[in-house]
Scaffold this motif. Structure first.
Motif, PDB file in Angstrom:
ATOM      1  N   LEU A  13     -48.765  78.892 -29.641  1.00  0.00           N
ATOM      2  CA  LEU A  13     -47.919  77.692 -29.727  1.00  0.00           C
ATOM      3  C   LEU A  13     -47.416  77.339 -28.327  1.00  0.00           C
ATOM      4  CD1 LEU A  13     -45.911  78.493 -32.983  1.00  0.00           C
ATOM      5  CD2 LEU A  13     -48.060  77.224 -32.730  1.00  0.00           C
ATOM      6  N   GLY A  14     -48.353  76.969 -27.485  1.00  0.00           N
ATOM      7  CA  GLY A  14     -48.182  76.809 -26.064  1.00  0.00           C
ATOM      8  C   GLY A  14     -49.432  77.403 -25.435  1.00  0.00           C
ATOM      9  N   PRO A  15     -49.445  77.691 -24.144  1.00  0.00           N
ATOM     10  CA  PRO A  15     -50.612  78.350 -23.549  1.00  0.00           C
ATOM     11  C   PRO A  15     -50.905  79.680 -24.247  1.00  0.00           C
ATOM     12  CG  PRO A  15     -49.154  77.501 -21.854  1.00  0.00           C
ATOM     13  CD  PRO A  15     -48.422  77.333 -23.153  1.00  0.00           C
ATOM     14  N   VAL A  16     -52.195  80.012 -24.366  1.00  0.00           N
ATOM     15  CA  VAL A  16     -52.605  81.236 -25.061  1.00  0.00           C
ATOM     16  C   VAL A  16     -52.227  82.450 -24.217  1.00  0.00           C
ATOM     17  CG1 VAL A  16     -54.562  82.527 -25.992  1.00  0.00           C
ATOM     18  CG2 VAL A  16     -54.493  80.022 -26.179  1.00  0.00           C
ATOM     19  N   GLU A  17     -51.563  83.408 -24.839  1.00  0.00           N
ATOM     20  CA  GLU A  17     -51.174  84.603 -24.109  1.00  0.00           C
ATOM     21  C   GLU A  17     -50.941  85.769 -25.056  1.00  0.00           C
ATOM     22  OE1 GLU A  17     -47.630  83.142 -22.132  1.00  0.00           O
ATOM     23  OE2 GLU A  17     -46.349  84.208 -23.546  1.00  0.00           O
ATOM     24  N   ILE A  18     -50.960  86.968 -24.474  1.00  0.00           N
ATOM     25  CA  ILE A  18     -50.628  88.191 -25.207  1.00  0.00           C
ATOM     26  C   ILE A  18     -49.494  88.887 -24.473  1.00  0.00           C
ATOM     27  CG2 ILE A  18     -51.388  90.499 -25.877  1.00  0.00           C
ATOM     28  CD1 ILE A  18     -54.142  89.526 -26.240  1.00  0.00           C
ATOM     29  N   THR A  19     -48.515  89.342 -25.244  1.00  0.00           N
ATOM     30  CA  THR A  19     -47.489  90.221 -24.717  1.00  0.00           C
ATOM     31  C   THR A  19     -47.730  91.588 -25.340  1.00  0.00           C
ATOM     32  OG1 THR A  19     -45.891  88.422 -24.513  1.00  0.00           O
ATOM     33  CG2 THR A  19     -45.016  90.654 -24.513  1.00  0.00           C
ATOM     34  N   ARG A 108     -46.342  83.127 -38.003  1.00  0.00           N
ATOM     35  CA  ARG A 108     -44.904  83.155 -38.307  1.00  0.00           C
ATOM     36  C   ARG A 108     -44.362  81.744 -38.448  1.00  0.00           C
ATOM     37  NH1 ARG A 108     -41.062  85.030 -41.187  1.00  0.00           N
ATOM     38  NH2 ARG A 108     -39.020  85.115 -40.183  1.00  0.00           N
ATOM     39  N   PHE A 109     -44.826  80.833 -37.628  1.00  0.00           N
ATOM     40  CA  PHE A 109     -44.390  79.436 -37.706  1.00  0.00           C
ATOM     41  C   PHE A 109     -44.710  78.848 -39.069  1.00  0.00           C
ATOM     42  CE2 PHE A 109     -45.876  74.979 -37.275  1.00  0.00           C
ATOM     43  CZ  PHE A 109     -44.651  74.373 -37.051  1.00  0.00           C
ATOM     44  N   ARG A 110     -45.922  79.068 -39.550  1.00  0.00           N
ATOM     45  CA  ARG A 110     -46.301  78.522 -40.859  1.00  0.00           C
ATOM     46  C   ARG A 110     -45.480  79.149 -41.984  1.00  0.00           C
ATOM     47  NH1 ARG A 110     -51.816  78.313 -38.628  1.00  0.00           N
ATOM     48  NH2 ARG A 110     -52.281  80.369 -39.493  1.00  0.00           N
ATOM     49  N   GLU A 111     -45.200  80.438 -41.867  1.00  0.00           N
ATOM     50  CA  GLU A 111     -44.371  81.111 -42.877  1.00  0.00           C
ATOM     51  C   GLU A 111     -42.969  80.499 -42.934  1.00  0.00           C
ATOM     52  OE1 GLU A 111     -44.392  85.156 -41.686  1.00  0.00           O
ATOM     53  OE2 GLU A 111     -46.444  85.555 -42.372  1.00  0.00           O
ATOM     54  N   LEU A 112     -42.382  80.282 -41.762  1.00  0.00           N
ATOM     55  CA  LEU A 112     -41.035  79.721 -41.710  1.00  0.00           C
ATOM     56  C   LEU A 112     -41.003  78.285 -42.219  1.00  0.00           C
ATOM     57  CD1 LEU A 112     -39.852  81.138 -38.273  1.00  0.00           C
ATOM     58  CD2 LEU A 112     -38.920  81.734 -40.521  1.00  0.00           C
ATOM     59  N   LEU A 113     -42.029  77.497 -41.898  1.00  0.00           N
ATOM     60  CA  LEU A 113     -42.081  76.126 -42.385  1.00  0.00           C
ATOM     61  C   LEU A 113     -42.181  76.105 -43.904  1.00  0.00           C
ATOM     62  CD1 LEU A 113     -42.226  73.098 -42.007  1.00  0.00           C
ATOM     63  CD2 LEU A 113     -44.668  73.313 -41.476  1.00  0.00           C
ATOM     64  N   ARG A 132     -35.407  75.191 -37.816  1.00  0.00           N
ATOM     65  CA  ARG A 132     -35.074  75.328 -36.390  1.00  0.00           C
ATOM     66  C   ARG A 132     -35.695  76.596 -35.822  1.00  0.00           C
ATOM     67  NH1 ARG A 132     -30.208  74.787 -37.034  1.00  0.00           N
ATOM     68  NH2 ARG A 132     -30.012  72.565 -36.609  1.00  0.00           N
ATOM     69  N   ALA A 133     -35.655  77.690 -36.591  1.00  0.00           N
ATOM     70  CA  ALA A 133     -36.268  78.947 -36.140  1.00  0.00           C
ATOM     71  C   ALA A 133     -37.772  78.779 -35.951  1.00  0.00           C
ATOM     72  CB  ALA A 133     -35.975  80.059 -37.146  1.00  0.00           C
ATOM     73  N   ALA A 134     -38.407  78.004 -36.828  1.00  0.00           N
ATOM     74  CA  ALA A 134     -39.844  77.749 -36.703  1.00  0.00           C
ATOM     75  C   ALA A 134     -40.142  76.972 -35.420  1.00  0.00           C
ATOM     76  CB  ALA A 134     -40.348  76.970 -37.919  1.00  0.00           C
ATOM     77  N   LEU A 135     -39.342  75.968 -35.142  1.00  0.00           N
ATOM     78  CA  LEU A 135     -39.567  75.149 -33.946  1.00  0.00           C
ATOM     79  C   LEU A 135     -39.269  75.917 -32.665  1.00  0.00           C
ATOM     80  CD1 LEU A 135     -38.049  71.847 -35.341  1.00  0.00           C
ATOM     81  CD2 LEU A 135     -40.433  72.177 -34.659  1.00  0.00           C
ATOM     82  N   LEU A 137     -40.211  78.732 -31.951  1.00  0.00           N
ATOM     83  CA  LEU A 137     -41.387  79.526 -31.567  1.00  0.00           C
ATOM     84  C   LEU A 137     -42.299  78.773 -30.610  1.00  0.00           C
ATOM     85  CD1 LEU A 137     -42.308  81.042 -35.060  1.00  0.00           C
ATOM     86  CD2 LEU A 137     -41.305  82.264 -33.118  1.00  0.00           C
ATOM     87  N   TRP A 138     -42.131  77.467 -30.524  1.00  0.00           N
ATOM     88  CA  TRP A 138     -43.007  76.658 -29.672  1.00  0.00           C
ATOM     89  C   TRP A 138     -42.579  76.743 -28.215  1.00  0.00           C
ATOM     90  CZ3 TRP A 138     -47.218  73.381 -30.866  1.00  0.00           C
ATOM     91  CH2 TRP A 138     -47.586  73.398 -32.216  1.00  0.00           C
TER      92      TRP A 138
END
Length: 270
Positions: A13-19, A108-113, A132-135, A137-138
């Motif tokens: 949800l933004g540039p692709v990355e791994i933490t 997680r975003f889809r779950e929260l929505l 708001r918690a879903a948004l 994440l972006w």
């Protein structure tokens, strides 16, 4: 998944990355990010080497493309490993990231929505907080902007961005229903300005203005602006907009009735 464990996190949800599980961001080559995004977009379904090659390079791929894919898979396998568990597995069908073996922001975003949609009729305050918690994440307004030269990822990004619009609509709708009009008004005004061809944003703005005592502004200035963008610029009809104006001019001020008019209109101009 235990909450006290640290898990690798994949973000699209933004540039692709791994933490990694240590919390440090892992640097990935551009094509490696594309492989990762394709696996995440598959949502737990296996993706073969051939599918990855065709998606990234097309029919004119270099002869060593399958080797490059396998090299990227080795990098990703190490990046998403959690202790002794392997999130990225291999089978005869292809490579697969297990959805429950690492944290993926899009999942997680889809779950929260979904949760916000379920909660809002009976618990609008809770629904607003969940939306708001879903948004939150972006990371920016676009999904995967660094890999959208891959056609299938461009389509997936557009789908996620449409869901983000729906989460914004849910947040405003829930805020209006819970009586938090002063909080909703600045947000929906900005959204209507940024996305003037989405009818739902204009409808929500008119209702927010009416509920905050700005009835003349809602039925004249905002209505004319909305009609300009939705009808004159596109040549389409906006029945929801005109119906809402009629009801406001008729004196309908019940929040429940006005919000029902919004939810009955689902069309937005692309």
């Amino acid at each position: 998944m235990r909450e006290d464990q640290e898990w690798p996190e994949v973000r699209i949800l933004g540039p692709v990355e791994i933490t990694g599980s240590s919390g440090a961001k892992i640097d990935l080559q551009p094509q490696c990010r594309k492989v990762l995004a394709l696996l995440v977009a598959a949502a737990g379904r296996p993706v073969s080497t051939g599918q990855l090659v065709r998606s990234i390079w097309g029919s004119g791929h270099p002869p060593h493309a399958p080797q490059m894919v396998r090299s990227h898979i080795r990098v990703l396998r190490g990046a998403v490993r959690h202790k002794t568990e392997r999130a990225l597995t291999t089978s005869t069908a292809g490579y697969r990231i297990a959805p429950d073996s690492c944290v993926v922001d899009a999942y997680r975003f889809r779950e929260l929505l979904h949760e916000a949609r379920t909660r809002w009729p009976l618990d609008p305050v809770g629904a607003a907080g969940t939306a708001r918690a879903a948004l939150d994440l972006w990371r920016g307004a676009e999904a995967m902007p660094d890999v959208v030269d891959v056609q299938s990822l461009r389509a997936e990004a557009a789908y996620l961005e449409e869901l983000r619009f729906q989460a914004e609509e849910m947040l405003v709708l829930s805020s209006l229903r819970s009586g938090q009009t002063d909080l909703a008004l600045p947000r929906i005004r900005k959204l209507a300005e940024l996305h003037p061809r989405r009818e739902r944003f204009w409808l929500q703005l008119m209702v927010a203005e009416a509920l905050s005592g700005r009835l003349v502004e809602a039925t004249s200035i905002t209505f004319r602006q909305a009609r300009h963008h939705l009808v004159k610029e596109t040549g389409l009809h906006a029945p929801g907009l005109e119906r809402l104006q009629r009801e406001l001019l008729r004196g309908v001020q019940s929040p429940e009735q006005l919000l029902n008019l919004i939810t009955q209109s689902n069309r937005s101009v692309a």
